[in-house]
Structure formats: structure tokens, C-alpha cells
Design a protein around this motif. Structure first.
Motif, PDB file in Angstrom:
ATOM      1  N   TRP A  37      31.832  74.957  37.400  1.00 62.23           N
ATOM      2  CA  TRP A  37      31.623  75.974  36.366  1.00 62.23           C
ATOM      3  C   TRP A  37      32.162  77.324  36.862  1.00 62.23           C
ATOM      4  O   TRP A  37      32.596  78.160  36.091  1.00 62.23           O
ATOM      5  CB  TRP A  37      30.125  76.142  36.052  1.00 62.23           C
ATOM      6  N   ARG A  84      31.658  82.014  34.278  1.00 62.44           N
ATOM      7  CA  ARG A  84      31.628  80.556  34.110  1.00 62.44           C
ATOM      8  C   ARG A  84      32.713  80.162  33.119  1.00 62.44           C
ATOM      9  O   ARG A  84      32.896  80.821  32.105  1.00 62.44           O
ATOM     10  CB  ARG A  84      30.275  80.094  33.548  1.00 62.44           C
ATOM     11  N   HIS A 105      34.620  76.745  30.945  1.00 58.28           N
ATOM     12  CA  HIS A 105      34.373  75.394  30.452  1.00 58.28           C
ATOM     13  C   HIS A 105      35.719  74.704  30.232  1.00 58.28           C
ATOM     14  O   HIS A 105      36.653  75.334  29.738  1.00 58.28           O
ATOM     15  CB  HIS A 105      33.581  75.452  29.138  1.00 58.28           C
ATOM     16  N   TYR A 108      26.266  74.236  28.828  1.00 58.92           N
ATOM     17  CA  TYR A 108      25.959  73.609  30.117  1.00 58.92           C
ATOM     18  C   TYR A 108      24.450  73.433  30.274  1.00 58.92           C
ATOM     19  O   TYR A 108      23.666  74.323  29.937  1.00 58.92           O
ATOM     20  CB  TYR A 108      26.441  74.512  31.259  1.00 58.92           C
TER      21      TYR A 108
END
Lengths: 103, 956, 194
Positions: free
Chosen positions: B778, C6, C8, C31
Motif C-alpha cells: 500500500w 497509500r 491502490h 483496504y
């Protein structure tokens, strides 16, 4: 496309499985004590049975469990599947083919 | 204006709408509901093709897929070779021409979509004729999940071809009601234009649905043109009907010669008169229907030639009333005409002997030799056939579990019988599945049909004097004749399978639908044995031709093979990486700068890693979490070296062998806790090693308290490599003391970056000072960018797999599967140090003691340095040796081994290679030769470690 | 919590997913923490320690607090949590099962989730999934590990009508599967995306 009945997940298409060769060929207890010939028998030699054959399968794309099966190598029919901790079924009668006896 | 052979009314065509098409350059018209064949016949055109070997004229000889004659090439809307005019539905804009022997593949890509769908049912019914409809209704009414598939454009089967009545109304009214009832049943899938072409194990049937073919250019492009239905049925009812069988006689391929039942189909279904003056040649009663119907429609039926001594007494009156001359005890011995039959040669026939004949003028010669049940799906499912002497046909001979044959496919040839048999088949299927048939499964009443006169089984008209059978065609598509069968038998062939292959009969597009059983019969006759002893050739899928595009379906282009990518893929793409396929993974191979080729880029990337700092996306490395009190026991048994002695916080390299002692994978192992390890495998070995561990744990050592879980994609792995790596990693993770003393080689430390857990490991696959950074993907992009930022002052250089390979090869680190095959032991790799002598056993240990493994002439991994300092030895090259006197030995030249890895080295300033060489370590210092493009390139044998053999840089 | 960016794997697919009709909606699941639990046998002690009765019927899932427990094998489950961080979930579960001979491994990033909703969901899935997805067979609470196209997946039925399915797929296959799904849904898309 045959179906193979995973003892856990039920019937799935054969592409979900991997073949694992002859079943009930345990790793020797003390390999060091075996002669070269005995060790070679374990490493390199397997039965090539015509008819009912106990073999290992793995449900690779499903639950990833290994299991055993009795399969007829002439008809490809699976006669039974059983878990690793189940005893090996007696190999006695001939394969029950897809054909019925009645005309 | 109506074409000349179109009837004034009737048929299933939409007469109000005209469709224009071009055939052989001529613009013609037809109607929706026509096939190309019926439209051509409406214009009086029989001849459409010329045969492949003999160039003889061939015409439309049947009304559907059994036609061996009417092959066409479609040009528009998309080029398709070898289609049958009888199965091409007519649409506006169709352009086609007759096939001059062979078809032509399209030279442009097929832009149509094709797909596949899985479907599960209790009962699959194949065929929507009377038996199939009865079966489907019976199953549907019982509440079963049902699929009904039928190859025609509409349901009805044989009812579409005739004038039968049910419940005192036209039978097609019942068909319409049945279709409506099925449409109203939520658990019924009813597909027309769908051919079940293969039946396989466990009720698996493949069917091809032609979804938009009949729409021509109007087909919507986002809908698949054809669809393969992968139907899994608990029970199958095969109601596929029967194919009419011709009788073979001389010049039986002349256009205008047609199966009798086909003519009836063209008349009733398509409103077409296939001729003006017909001769009907038959061995059974069914052709009388055609003769009478044609006569009523205005065709002059010149004669019904019936090979049976009495003909059909029961139909004689009808013929007389219609003014049709009946010639019992007679056969057709041949035809006259050029591109169309003009005369049928008719002769008396008694006791197998043919008398003197005469010619009867006609433009249409209709033939019926009886009916062959379409047993293909039954036979493909390994059902055995039995020969029925009365019908002269092969029928399903035994019941199969999960598959029932019903209706005329089972040899039931009357309408009432077919309806009842369809219901019987479905009921049997339901009962076997434990489904109770509905109380009310009424079927319509069919008029009582009279018992027909027994047919005569006649495969061919015996040779008349002078005829050698060389124009008596058995397989029109293959131009194979009675003479060819005789030649096969003369060559000593007895098995029908051999006769098939010798003559090629039954190997064309129609797969012997009309010729197969004829071949059995004629072969038996020539051999003088009963036809049941000859049997049939094996029925194999597909029942009708299926385009490869349909079988490929959506697995093409991007969807052909999955591309696996890492969390950093977009970054690599933006950085201009050139990718390499590693299994299904896409990995950056190198990152060229403007003007650089691969060699230049790799030299630059290598230099950066050896002198500054480089960074790699190593996320594809396999990772396995091994947990449990017995985790160390398991690893001790699977690795050649000792893992139980590894301290928490440390890392150890390990080698894994099969029971045969050959290396199957290598990697490093991190001990995370007393009861927990992280096992790193090669990229290619990730799944294999996990499976290997699971196999041993599950099948041999279920008592071990240990579990293995894949975490390959749980962690990205980012090796930061080179003398400046310490500066970079230290800057990004200030919470870790990265000094050599606090964080030595082959140890790992946990830290975090803004609350995100990070693991650092001093592992080096390059021989340089290196830190591998592990983090949840991530956050991969964020961490990668932090590392790049921190590395900028040091010129951090992203590098790809090619540089990774060069760096590791310079250090002699093997790639399992490249520098090894299945015959290489750890000792052969020079890794005896990684093989424990203390452990009593581990997988592979016993095999090391086999004599073959002690052979000093085993192939061993060594380095090769081409003496010219220029040649990059191609990987896979053989290594050969001169004789003592400097001569090359005579062929076959003994091979010493082969080159496994070969690169240019920036560090060595010359090319180098790794090779497996017989007795290689003993040869260090010697010169061997490698043939490259016809020249022998001398190379010095060295140890496999060419850079920093002491490991000072790595440990630094 | 983390301030790190983050990303994806399916960020690049958002626009294409948005163009899909209501009959086939594809939504990228946020997530969540996921832990692979291995334990045998499962008893009351484990249930108490974990706070959930792990399902023992093959091919099923059950709600488990703010997450789910999915049967993966006779001694294997996938436990998810929408409220805990991955490392927290792993630590909690590992503490609960380690004493029972079990194990727990953080696999939060191993798979991503795609939620498929709409009347045509089954028609899309049957283009590449060989198991029977009829709602009578594969209703809410069912799960299956099988192939969808050429990707291994875990399917979770979230409704009884076959119109709400969660697909878990290995992260590296996410792009392939997203392309596959979009292509499979094309015939249900009013303005074909070509």
C-alpha cells in the motif's frame, strides 16, 4: 472436462487440481539405512497400474488440501476420494464404468 | 419479382421483406428465413462448388449440416472459408462465392467478439424437434433447471420440413405453444442457433451459439458474434434426430442430386421448388412423402424408383392417385448431364442383380437410403453403438449414466413415438436425479401412423458392367469413391479406422455425416462380413466445425495471459522501463536513457550499483511465512543446511533439494521469532516452494505444529545496493543504526516510517553492501520515492533484472532454473558449505551418497572468460575440448557442458560467463572452446566468483 | 496512523468502472485488515479467544465483528477487520491462537476486493467461473476459492439474489481481473467502451 470431488470443496473442474502421483508411498523412516537400490526404489520407481489406482491429488486453486483418490486408469473415472487420515479403501472389485449393465 | 423456383406461398420465410445478396458476382434476392442454399435454389441454382481433387461440379445435396456438397466462401461482412450454403442464414449484404476446392483464410484480423459462458442445469436437452421439445417440457414442468439447445434458427426440428398435424392442428402451432411455455419457465434456458458440438465427461457439453451471424453488418459490435456454452448437466437428453443416408451409384455427385428429405425441407420450410421434374430413388417409405408433396406443389415427379421388390404397397395408391409412376424393384445406376443432372439411368434390380436400364429425363434426382440416427453426442460420451438390421443403422446400444438418447436419434422414426420417447427420456432423467415429474405432462396427440414397409438396406447400387466405382462417390467432399474403398481393402486394410485414414473418407468438414456409415456398409460388403463386425469409426468432437476464434473466446490480446504487476508498476512505466516477462510477472529489465541500448544501460546501471548506489524492485520474490512451534523442525528437514540454529534477528542463505538430491530452489530465511520464519524464494519458485512445503506438511508430517502462508504480495522488496546504500537507508530510516557493527550482514531489523511497519534486511544478491527494504505494498510508492529522494545526492540509479543478473553472476550466485536444470546438486554449484553434515536427515541427503553423485566428472558450475575479451558467449552454447595435440576430435564432438549465463561486465571490463562443465573445478586455469557462429572461441575456465571473492564489500 | 501516501493497484481504472451501468457496478473495496488464520481443531476455546465462531462448513463465510470470517480450508480462514490496522489484527489473532497451536499471518495486501452489484453480476461472472453460481446454490453466506478467467479468486456471496458478490483477488492480478470484468460487462454497457 472431468469433475473431481474435493473432499472439502465438492466437485470442481479438473483444471483446479494438480496430480501428485501414487499414494501411500511414505518417506522412509531411516533413509540412511537403506541400500542404494532401496533408496532408488523410493525415489525413482512408482507403480503403473492398469485399472484401479490409489493416487494423490491437490486442490490447488481451491482449499489447497491434498487428498487421495481411487481412479481407474483405463476409464479415468474417480471411484472414491478420501482424506489423508482416512484408511486406504480395499482395492478389490473392478472398476464400475459409466456404462450400466442393463441394455 | 419472385425468383423462378419460389413457391407462391408457404414456408417459414418473411416474404414481405426482401434481402439482397451477391453470389459469384451476381446480385440476387431472398428473404429473411432463407439460407443461402434455399435462396440459390429459388433462383434455380444447384451447382455452387467444384470438388477439391477432381474438379467436378458439386451442388446442394442436403438442407443442413450433413450436406457434403454446397461449400461456399463468404467474403462480406467478414471473410470466412468453407461454410455450407445450407447453414448460412441469409442477410442483406452477404457476399459469397462457390468454393473452387479450397477456402481462403481472412488476411485481416477478425474484429468480432467471441465469448464463453458456464451454465449448470439438471437436464440438458439437445435438439428442439418433437422429442426434444417433449423432453424439455417434461423437465421444465417438473421444476428442474433445464437448458434446451437447437442448431436451427427456430424450434421444431423435422416438423419445420413437413405438414404434420398435432391435436388436429398444424404441428407448428404446438411448437409455438411449447416454446412460449418454456419461455415462461424461469429455470429454462432455451437457445436456438446453438449446436451442441461435443459431449464430454460428467455431463459436460459444449455448444456453439451463433448469436449475431444472421444479422450480417447490422450485428452489434459489443455483443459476441459466437458464444461457446460450457454446459454442465446432471443429465443429458440427446434428441438430435437422424440424417438421411444416400445410396451410392455412378455419377451420384452431379448437381441436382439431393437427399429426398432435404427437398421436402426446401419445399415446406423455405418455399422453394428444388426442380421441375424429379426422379425419386428410395429404399424406404419416407421418400414417398417427398414425392407426393412435390407433386402437389407442381413438380412433375417422373417416377419413384424403389429398390424393394414390391416397393411400398401401402403408398402405391397414393402415388397412383397423384399420377406418379412407381417403379418397384428398380434402382438408379447413374446420371447424365453436365453441370446439372438431365437424366437418371434406371434399371431393374432383383436379387442383388441389376438389369438393363433406360434414361428418365429429370432436373432433380432425390435419393433416400434410410436414416442414420445422429448418435454423435452419445458416441462421444463413450456410448457403444449396436447395429440394427431392420433399419440398417447404428443405434445407441446401452444406457449411459446421465445421458439418454430419445426420438429418431434412438431410431424412433414416427412422430407419436418421438413425442413419447422424448417424455420417457426426460422422465428417466428426472427420476435418476430424484426430481418428481409433474402430474400433468400432457403431450399432443399425433395421428396414428401406419406401419411402414420394411426398408431395404442398400449401401450402393452394384456395379453395372464396365463401371469400376471410380465415379461412385462415397464422400463427395473428399472425392472418395467405392473404388478407393476397394483399393484400401486391396492394400490389406481391414479395420474401418484404417480404411478411413487410407481413403480420407469422413475427414472433411462434414466429418462423414453422410459417408461414414456408407463406408462401413460398403467395406463390409467388399470384405464379405456383416456390417456389425465392421462397426463405425470413432465419433469425435466437434459435431460441426467450430472456428478457432470461438474456442479462443475472450482469451486474446490483453486477456490472453494475465500480466502480474507490482505496486510500483506505474512508476516503472513512467520511468520508461523496458519490461521483461518473468513467468506472468512484468518486471523492469532496464531503464534506458535517451540514446541508450540495453548494453549501454546495463553497463551504466551496474557501474552505479558497484560504485554508488542502485535500487531495484524485487517485490516478485516469493515470500512464505512459516509459523508454529515446529517451524524450525520443518525448515531443517527441507533445507540442506541448518535453520534451527539461526538466531532471531538473523538471516541465512539456504538451498532446497528434491528427494533426488537435485537443487529445486534457493533463497534466504529470516528468523522472526522462535516460532516464526520468513522464507524468501526465487520469483519463479514462489508458488512451487509453498506447494512443496504444504505437500510435506500435509502428506508426511501432519504431526508437525507448523503452518505455511504465502506473503509474496504482502511485502514489496526494495533492495538498495552499493557502497552508498548505507547513507540512503540511514537517511530514510533514522530510527535504525545502520552501521556495520549494529546492523551486520545477514541480519534484519524492524522499524517504521510514519507509523507504517518496515523491515530492513542486510541481504545482498549483488555482492555489494546492500539493504533490502520490506514494506506493505500500500505504501510502496511512498517508500520508493523517499529512497530515491534520499539517494539523489548519491546518484541513486534504478536498475532492472538484467543488471541484477549481471551483478549476481559476477559473484557466481546461480539462478535456479537458469544455471541449473534438474540434474545439479549443491555440490555441483560449489555449495558444499550449505549442506549440513550434522543433521541426521533432510530431503535429498540420502541421494548425495549415491555413487553417481561422487563422480568427479559431474558437471560443475565454473566461470568462463573469453580470451579475446570481446565475445559475449551466447547462453546455451556448448563447451567443447580439443585433443591433447590441439586437434578438434572427429564428430560427434564430445561436449563438456554448456554456457548457462553470459554478460558484459562493467566491473571486469570484459564479457564473462557461467557454465556447467564436466569436472569443471579441476579445469580451472585451462582453456576450453565454445563454438559461436561457426568459430571456436577460446575461454579460460575460472572459479565462479569473479568479483570480490573475499566478500569485503558485501560485509562492509 | 500513517501519513504515508497509500496507493491502490486499480486507481487507473476508476473512470472505466464509473461508466458501467447499474446492472453491473464494480466498486473497489477500501483496504481492510486481513489475517490468514490456521488452526485445528476449532473449539469453544478458540471461538472465545477470537470472538467469532469460525465457520466449519466448507465454502461459507460469516460476519465477524467489523469484518468477516471466510472458510479457506479445513484448518484455514481469512479473518477481516475494518476497524483494526493490519499489524494490530495480526497481533490480536496470533495471541489468541498461538497457544492453541495455530498461527496468524497478516495478508492484508495479498488481495484486493472488488464488489460487484447489479442484476447482471451473475451473467458477468459465469463468463469465467465454472462453479454453479445459481442463487439457490450460491446464496448469501457462500464463498468459493476458484478461478475467474485465469485468476485465482475468493468469491463471497453477499446477497441471496446473486446480485452482490465480493471478489478477492491477488493484488498483482488486479489489473488483469479488472480488464477482464470490464470486457465481460461490455455487452451490458449501453455505450460500448471500445
Amino acid at each position: 472436462m472431468q469433475l473431481i470431488a474435493c473432499p472439502w470443496c465438492g466437485p470442481r473442474e479438473e483444471v483446479e487440481f494438480h496430480y501428485g502421483g501414487q499414494a501411500h508411498v511414505p518417506y522412509p523412516d531411516s533413509p540412511a539405512e537403506l541400500s542404494d537400490e532401496e533408496w532408488a526404489l523410493y525415489v525413482f520407481f512408482r507403480d503403473n497400474t492398469k485399472g484401479r489406482f490409489a493416487e494423490r491429488w491437490n486442490h490447488t486453486t481451491g482449499c489447497r488440501r491434498w487428498f487421495n483418490a481411487i481412479r481407474d486408469t483405463t476409464t479415468y473415472r474417480f471411484e472414491s476420494v478420501y482424506r489423508l487420515d482416512d484408511p486406504k479403501p480395499p482395492v478389490t472389485e473392478l472398476a464400475r464404468s459409466r456404462r450400466s449393465t442393463a441394455p | 419479382m419472385s425468383p423462378p423456383f419460389r413457391t407462391a406461398s408457404g414456408g417459414r420465410i418473411d416474404r414481405a421483406t426482401a434481402v439482397e445478396f451477391i453470389f459469384d458476382g451476381q446480385t440476387l434476392t431472398g428473404h429473411p428465413g432463407d439460407t443461402l442454399a434455399s435462396a440459390l435454389l429459388a433462383h434455380g441454382r444447384h451447382q455452387v462448388a467444384t470438388s477439391i481433387t477432381l474438379g467436378r461440379s458439386r451442388g446442394i445435396a442436403a438442407a443442413w449440416a450433413e450436406d457434403p456438397g454446397g461449400l461456399v466462401q463468404v467474403e462480406e461482412p467478414f471473410p470466412e472459408p468453407m461454410l455450407l450454403a445450407t447453414t448460412v442464414e441469409l442477410f442483406d449484404g452477404l457476399v459469397a462465392h462457390g468454393l473452387p476446392g479450397q477456402g481462403r483464410l481472412a488476411d485481416v484480423p477478425d474484429s468480432a467478439r467471441y465469448d464463453a459462458v458456464h451454465h449448470h442445469v439438471d437436464v440438458l436437452v439437445v435438439g428442439a424437434g418433437p422429442a426434444g421439445l417433449a423432453a424439455a417440457l417434461t423437465a421444465a414442468r417438473a421444476g428442474a433447471r433445464v437448458a434446451l439447445v437447437d442448431e436451427q434458427s427456430e424450434a421444431g426440428g423435422s416438423l419445420l420440413s413437413g405438414t404434420e398435424r398435432l391435436d388436429d392442428a398444424p404441428a407448428l402451432e404446438w411448437v409455438a405453444a411449447a416454446v412460449a411455455e418454456l419461455a415462461g419457465s424461469p429455470e429454462v434456458l432455451h437457445l436456438q442457433r446453438t449446436t451442441a458440438f461435443g459431449s464430454y465427461d460428467d455431463g459436460f457439453v459444449l455448444a456453439l451459439e451463433r448469436r449475431t451471424d444472421h444479422l450480417g453488418a447490422a450485428a452489434p459490435r459489443h455483443v459476441s458474434r459466437q458464444r461457446v456454452w460450457r454446459i454442465r448437466a446432471r443429465s443429458v437428453v440427446v434428441a438430435t434426430g437422424a440424417h438421411e443416408r444416400p445410396v451410392v451409384f455412378a455419377d451420384n455427385d452431379r448437381p441436382g442430386t439431393m437427399l429426398a428429405g432435404a427437398a421436402r425441407t426446401f419445399l415446406h420450410r423455405y418455399g422453394v421448388l428444388p426442380g421441375r421434374a424429379a426422379v425419386v430413388f428410395t429404399t424406404n417409405d419416407s421418400a414417398y412423402d417427398t414425392a407426393l408433396d412435390l407433386s402437389r406443389a407442381g413438380v412433375h415427379v417422373q417416377a419413384v424408383v424403389d429398390a424393394r421388390p414390391e416397393g411400398s404397397p401401402r403408398r402405391r395408391e397414393e402415388c397412383e392417385a397423384a399420377g406418379i409412376r412407381l417403379l418397384p424393384g428398380a434402382v438408379v445406376t447413374g446420371t447424365q448431364g453436365v453441370e446439372r443432372v438431365t437424366h437418371a439411368l434406371v434399371a431393374p434390380f432383383a436379387d442383388g442383380a441389376v438389369g438393363a436400364g433406360s434414361a428418365i429425363a429429370c432436373d432433380l434426382l432425390l435419393v433416400s437410403g434410410g436414416w442414420n440416427p445422429a448418435v454423435h453426442l452419445y458416441s462421444q460420451a463413450r456410448g457403444r453403438l449396436r447395429y440394427d438390421e431392420v433399419l440398417g443403422a447404428f443405434l445407441p446400444g446401452e444406457r449411459l449414466d446421465g445421458l439418454t438418447v430419445a426420438g429418431s436419434a434412438a431410431g424412433v422414426l414416427d412422430l407419436a413415438g418421438c413425442l413419447a420417447d422424448g417424455r420417457r427420456g426426460a422422465r428417466a432423467a428426472l427420476t435418476a436425479l430424484g426430481i418428481t415429474p409433474a402430474a400433468d405432462d400432457r403431450l399432443p396427440a399425433a395421428p396414428e401412423s401406419a406401419v411402414p414397409t420394411a426398408p431395404l438396406v442398400l449401401w450402393r447400387v452394384p456395379d453395372t458392367s464396365g463401371a469400376d466405382g471410380s465415379t461412385s462417390f462415397v464422400d463427395l467432399q473428399r472425392d472418395a469413391t467405392v473404388a478407393d474403398i476397394a483399393r484400401a481393402i486391396g492394400a490389406g486394410l481391414r479395420s474401418i479406422e484404417h480404411v478411413k485414414r487410407y481413403t480420407t473418407i469422413g475427414t472433411a468438414h462434414d466429418q462423414g455425416k453422410t459417408s461414414g456409415v456408407l463406408t462401413s456398409g460398403i467395406t463390409a460388403e467388399l470384405l464379405g462380413i456383416p456390417v456389425q463386425d465392421t462397426g463405425t469409426t470413432t465419433f469425435r468432437p466437434p459435431y460441426t466445425p467450430v472456428a478457432f476464434a470461438a474456442l479462443a473466446g475472450r482469451d486474446r490480446g490483453r486477456l490472453f495471459d494475465p500480466e502480474r504487476v507490482t505496486a510500483l508498476h506505474e512508476w516503472h512505466v513512467a520511468a520508461g522501463a523496458v519490461f521483461e516477462d518473468v513467468g506472468q510477472w512484468k518486471r523492469p529489465r532496464y531503464y534506458p536513457r535517451p540514446g541508450e541500448d540495453m548494453a549501454a544501460a546495463v553497463l551504466r546501471e551496474c557501474a552505479a550499483a558497484r560504485t554508488g548506489v542502485g535500487i531495484l524492485d524485487g517485490s516478485t520474490l516469493g515470500k512464505i511465512d512459516v509459523q508454529g512451534p515446529d517451524a524450525a523442525v520443518l525448515l531443517d528437514r527441507l533445507y540442506t543446511n541448518m535453520m534451527s540454529s539461526l538466531k532471531v534477528g538473523s538471516v541465512r542463505y539456504g538451498v532446497m533439494c528434491g528427494v533426488d538430491g537435485m537443487v529445486i530452489d534457493d533463497g534466504t530465511v529470516l528468523r522472526l521469532a522462535e516460532d516464526r520464519f520468513l522464507v524468501l524464494t526465487t520469483t519463479g519458485g514462489a508458488a512451487k516452494v509453498l506447494d512443496w512445503m504444504e505437500e510435506w506438511v500435509q502428506t508426511e508430517w501432519p504431526d508437525l505444529r507448523v503452518h505455511c502462508t504465502s506473503v509474496t504480495e504482502q511485502w514489496v522488496t526494495l533492495p538498495v545496493v552499493g557502497p552508498r546504500s548505507r547513507d540512503v537507508v540511514g537517511a530514510v530510516f533514522p530510527g535504525v543504526d545502520v552501521s556495520a557493527e549494529a546492523f551486520p550482514f545477514m541480519t534484519w531489523r524492524d522499524t517504521s516510517l510514519e507509523g507504517v511497519p518496515v523491515r530492513l534486511a542486510r541481504i545482498s544478491f549483488s555482492g555489494e553492501l546492500a539493504y533490502e527494504v520490506y514494506v506493505n505494498p500500500w505504501y510502496a510508492v511512498a517508500v520508493w520515492q523517499r529512497l530515491l529522494e534520499a539517494g539523489r545526492p548519491h546518484g541513486i540509479t534504478p536498475y532492472g533484472t538484467e543488471t541484477m543478473h549481471v551483478l549476481r553472476a559476477e559473484k557466481g550466485y546461480p539462478i535456479i532454473g537458469q544455471d541449473t536444470d534438474g540434474t545439479v546438486t549443491p555440490h555441483d554449484l560449489g555449495m558444499a558449505w550449505a549442506v549440513s553434515k550434522k543433521k541426521p536427515d533432510f530431503i535429498g541427503k540420502r541421494s548425495f551418497a549415491r555413487p553417481a553423485n561422487a563422480d568427479p566428472l559431474r558437471k560443475q558450475l565454473v566461470g568462463l572468460l573469453p580470451v579475446d575479451r570481446e565475445t559475449v558467449l551466447p547462453e546455451g552454447s556448448q563447451v567443447v575440448e580439443f585433443l591433447a595435440d590441439g586437434e578438434l576430435p572427429p564428430p560427434p564432438v564430445p561436449m563438456l557442458g554448456h554456457v548457462t549465463s553470459s554478460y558484459r561486465s562493467a566491473e571486469l571490463a570484459r564479457p564473462f560467463a557461467l557454465a556447467l562443465v564436466r569436472g569443471g573445478r579441476e579445469r580451472i586455469g585451462e582453456t576450453v572452446h565454445v563454438p559461436v557462429d561457426g568459430t571456436l572461441v577460446p575461454a579460460e575456465v575460472t572459479g565462479s566468483v569473479l568479483v570480490d571473492p573475499e566478500g569485503a564489500r558485501r560485509d562492509g | 496512523m500513517a501519513e504515508l501516501l497509500r496507493t491502490h493497484p486499480l486507481e487507473g481504472w476508476t473512470t472505466r468502472f464509473e461508466r458501467l451501468p447499474d446492472t453491473v457496478r464494480i466498486t473497489v473495496e477500501p483496504y481492510v485488515a486481513m489475517v490468514d488464520v490456521r488452526l485445528a481443531p476449532v473449539g469453544a476455546e478458540a471461538s472465545a479467544a477470537l470472538g467469532v465462531d469460525l465457520p466449519t462448513t466448507p465454502g461459507t463465510w460469516v460476519p465477524a465483528g467489523a469484518g468477516r470470517a471466510v472458510w479457506l480450508g479445513p484448518d484455514e480462514w481469512l479473518l477481516t477487520s475494518t476497524t483494526e490496522a493490519p499489524e494490530e489484527l495480526e497481533a490480536r489473532v496470533r495471541a489468541a491462537v498461538a497457544g492453541l497451536g495455530g498461527s496468524a499471518t497478516d495478508v492484508s495486501a495479498q488481495r484486493i476486493g472488488l464488489r460487484l452489484t447489479g442484476a447482471r453480476v451473475r451473467d458477468v461472472l459465469v463468463k469465467g467461473c465454472s462453479i454453479d453460481l445459481h442463487p439457490r446454490v450460491f446464496g448469501r453466506g457462500s464463498s468459493a476459492q476458484t478461478l475467474l478467467g485465469q485468476a485465482g479468486v475468493v468469491l463471497l456471496a453477499l446477497s441471496d439474489a446473486g446480485d452482490d458478490v465480493l471478489v478477492l483477488v491477488r493484488s498483482s492480478f488486479a489489473g488483469y481481473l479488472a480488464d477482464w470484468l470490464l470486457d465481460a460487462a461490455l455487452e451490458f454497457t449501453p455505450t460500448p467502451d471500445r
